[in-house]
Design a protein around this motif. Structure first.
Motif, mmCIF file in Angstrom:
data_model
loop_
_atom_site.group_PDB
_atom_site.id
_atom_site.type_symbol
_atom_site.label_atom_id
_atom_site.label_comp_id
_atom_site.label_asym_id
_atom_site.label_seq_id
_atom_site.Cartn_x
_atom_site.Cartn_y
_atom_site.Cartn_z
ATOM 1 N N MET A 1 47.530 45.613 30.419
ATOM 2 C CA MET A 1 46.537 46.688 30.398
ATOM 3 C C MET A 1 46.866 47.676 29.288
ATOM 4 S SD MET A 1 46.109 47.478 34.481
ATOM 5 C CE MET A 1 45.805 46.178 35.686
ATOM 6 N N ARG A 2 48.148 47.979 29.113
ATOM 7 C CA ARG A 2 48.566 48.895 28.048
ATOM 8 C C ARG A 2 48.139 48.346 26.678
ATOM 9 N NH1 ARG A 2 53.790 49.042 30.633
ATOM 10 N NH2 ARG A 2 54.135 50.978 31.780
ATOM 11 N N GLU A 3 48.343 47.055 26.480
ATOM 12 C CA GLU A 3 47.998 46.446 25.195
ATOM 13 C C GLU A 3 46.512 46.582 24.905
ATOM 14 O OE1 GLU A 3 49.352 42.441 25.043
ATOM 15 O OE2 GLU A 3 51.479 42.960 25.251
ATOM 16 N N ARG A 4 45.687 46.484 25.953
ATOM 17 C CA ARG A 4 44.243 46.589 25.775
ATOM 18 C C ARG A 4 43.764 48.039 25.769
ATOM 19 N NH1 ARG A 4 41.290 41.686 29.137
ATOM 20 N NH2 ARG A 4 42.489 39.966 28.231
ATOM 21 N N GLY A 5 44.639 48.937 26.216
ATOM 22 C CA GLY A 5 44.263 50.346 26.247
ATOM 23 C C GLY A 5 43.294 50.694 27.353
ATOM 24 N N TRP A 6 43.240 49.844 28.384
ATOM 25 C CA TRP A 6 42.320 50.090 29.493
ATOM 26 C C TRP A 6 42.795 49.306 30.710
ATOM 27 C CZ3 TRP A 6 39.204 47.873 33.157
ATOM 28 C CH2 TRP A 6 38.225 48.697 33.735
ATOM 29 N N GLY A 7 42.635 49.904 31.882
ATOM 30 C CA GLY A 7 42.977 49.181 33.096
ATOM 31 C C GLY A 7 42.647 49.987 34.336
ATOM 32 N N ARG A 8 42.558 49.283 35.447
ATOM 33 C CA ARG A 8 42.316 49.903 36.744
ATOM 34 C C ARG A 8 43.257 49.264 37.770
ATOM 35 N NH1 ARG A 8 40.149 52.922 33.938
ATOM 36 N NH2 ARG A 8 37.992 53.673 33.929
ATOM 37 N N ILE A 9 43.942 50.114 38.520
ATOM 38 C CA ILE A 9 44.760 49.665 39.636
ATOM 39 C C ILE A 9 44.224 50.331 40.894
ATOM 40 C CG2 ILE A 9 47.067 49.636 40.671
ATOM 41 C CD1 ILE A 9 48.189 49.826 37.789
ATOM 42 N N VAL A 10 43.827 49.534 41.862
ATOM 43 C CA VAL A 10 43.324 50.058 43.134
ATOM 44 C C VAL A 10 44.205 49.507 44.247
ATOM 45 C CG1 VAL A 10 41.359 50.332 44.672
ATOM 46 C CG2 VAL A 10 40.973 50.057 42.205
ATOM 47 N N ASN A 11 44.857 50.398 44.964
ATOM 48 C CA ASN A 11 45.741 50.001 46.053
ATOM 49 C C ASN A 11 45.051 50.224 47.399
ATOM 50 O OD1 ASN A 11 47.958 49.316 44.377
ATOM 51 N ND2 ASN A 11 48.476 51.479 44.169
ATOM 52 N N VAL A 12 44.968 49.183 48.199
ATOM 53 C CA VAL A 12 44.364 49.296 49.524
ATOM 54 C C VAL A 12 45.454 49.682 50.512
ATOM 55 C CG1 VAL A 12 43.091 48.107 51.345
ATOM 56 C CG2 VAL A 12 42.586 47.611 48.940
ATOM 57 N N SER A 13 45.364 50.881 51.061
ATOM 58 C CA SER A 13 46.378 51.390 51.978
ATOM 59 C C SER A 13 45.784 51.473 53.379
ATOM 60 C CB SER A 13 46.884 52.748 51.492
ATOM 61 O OG SER A 13 47.989 53.170 52.247
ATOM 62 N N GLY A 14 45.566 52.664 53.932
ATOM 63 C CA GLY A 14 44.992 52.759 55.262
ATOM 64 C C GLY A 14 45.077 54.165 55.818
ATOM 65 N N LEU A 15 44.202 54.451 56.779
ATOM 66 C CA LEU A 15 44.126 55.795 57.355
ATOM 67 C C LEU A 15 45.352 56.190 58.168
ATOM 68 C CD1 LEU A 15 40.376 56.140 58.384
ATOM 69 C CD2 LEU A 15 41.608 57.423 56.628
#
Length: 264
Positions: free
Chosen positions: A133-147
């Motif tokens: 992602m760093r090399e492309r200069g773009w990225g998204r990380i979404v972590n599924v956690s919980g209430l």
């Protein structure tokens, strides 16, 4: 709204069922190529067949995220197939029962398993895929956690989910200037294909009927019913998209609302 996901590559862990599979379905429908990651090759193959009907490239990558070598091999496979991952959705963790275990019955090894799977497993995947992602200069990380991060019901569930939220914020602050955002979503009880089995188990543990359990759970949701995995996935898809850039490091509750509580 066009989420701008067409042509992106996403890695979804825990993608063979539940919220992970629902996320994969929505991302594929938006035009995203996918690497589906899970431990069980058989259910993973079925997931690839289902998600593949949307017409994007979808591959199965059997891997155990508690194993460093397996995660490294997964990242290498993604690099070979797609060049790099633009999106990581971490969802490879067992759901919490939501039932409090008495202090005297809490076992160290159970907490170690929770941390190894959900916290370190998520961290391993982020660490392995962030360089691309760093090399492309773009990225998204979404972590599924919980209430359970916000509600004291399961001791170990709360510990692991708070840890995921803290990890997410640290990733967001470090990676944000490089075009990579990190967010965490907190589902509550969520309707999936395993709900009937899970609710029967929880009802038995609480000594009530399944109908009584369902009524009590719905009463604790502001919309008056439980949210489905597909509805959680819709939020995750937005967070995984270029349109979500204004949200970074934050926790988004996706449980339909908790009556009486104010978060600001």
């Amino acid at each position: 709204m066009d989420l701008g996901l067409r042509g992106k590559c996403a890695v979804v862990t825990g993608a063979n069922r539940g919220i992970g599979l629902a996320v994969a379905e929505v991302l594929a429908a938006e035009g995203t190529d996918l690497a589906l990651v899970a431990r069980d090759p058989e259910t993973l193959a079925a997931a690839v067949e289902s998600v593949g009907r949307h017409g994007t490239k979808v591959i199965a990558v059997p891997a155990d995220t508690t194993d460093d070598a397996a995660v490294a091999a997964m990242a290498e496979r993604v690099s070979t197939e797609f060049g790099a991952a633009d999106i990581l959705v971490n969802c490879a963790a067992p759901a919490s029962s939501g039932v409090r275990t008495p202090l005297d019955d809490l076992r160290d090894e159970d907490l170690r398993t929770e941390i190894e799977t959900k916290v370190l497993g998520y961290l391993r995947c982020a660490r392995a895929l962030a360089p691309g992602m760093r090399e492309r200069g773009w990225g998204r990380i979404v972590n599924v956690s919980g209430l359970n991060a916000r509600i004291a019901a399961s001791t170990f569930g709360s510990i692991r989910n708070v840890a995921v939220a803290a990890m997410t914020k640290n990733l967001a602050d470090e990676l944000g200037p490089q075009g990579i955002t990190a967010t965490v979503v907190h589902p509550g009880y969520t309707v999936t294909e395993r709900t009937p089995e899970k609710f029967a188990e929880i009802a038995a543990m609480r000594g009530i009927s399944v109908a009584e359990l369902e009524k009590s759970l719905a009463a604790g949701v502001s919309i008056g019913r439980l949210v489905t995995a597909a509805e959680v996935a819709d939020v995750v898809a937005f967070l995984a998209s270029p349109r979500s850039v204004a949200i970074n490091g934050d926790a988004i509750a996706v449980g339909g609302g908790v009556p009486g509580q104010i978060y600001y």
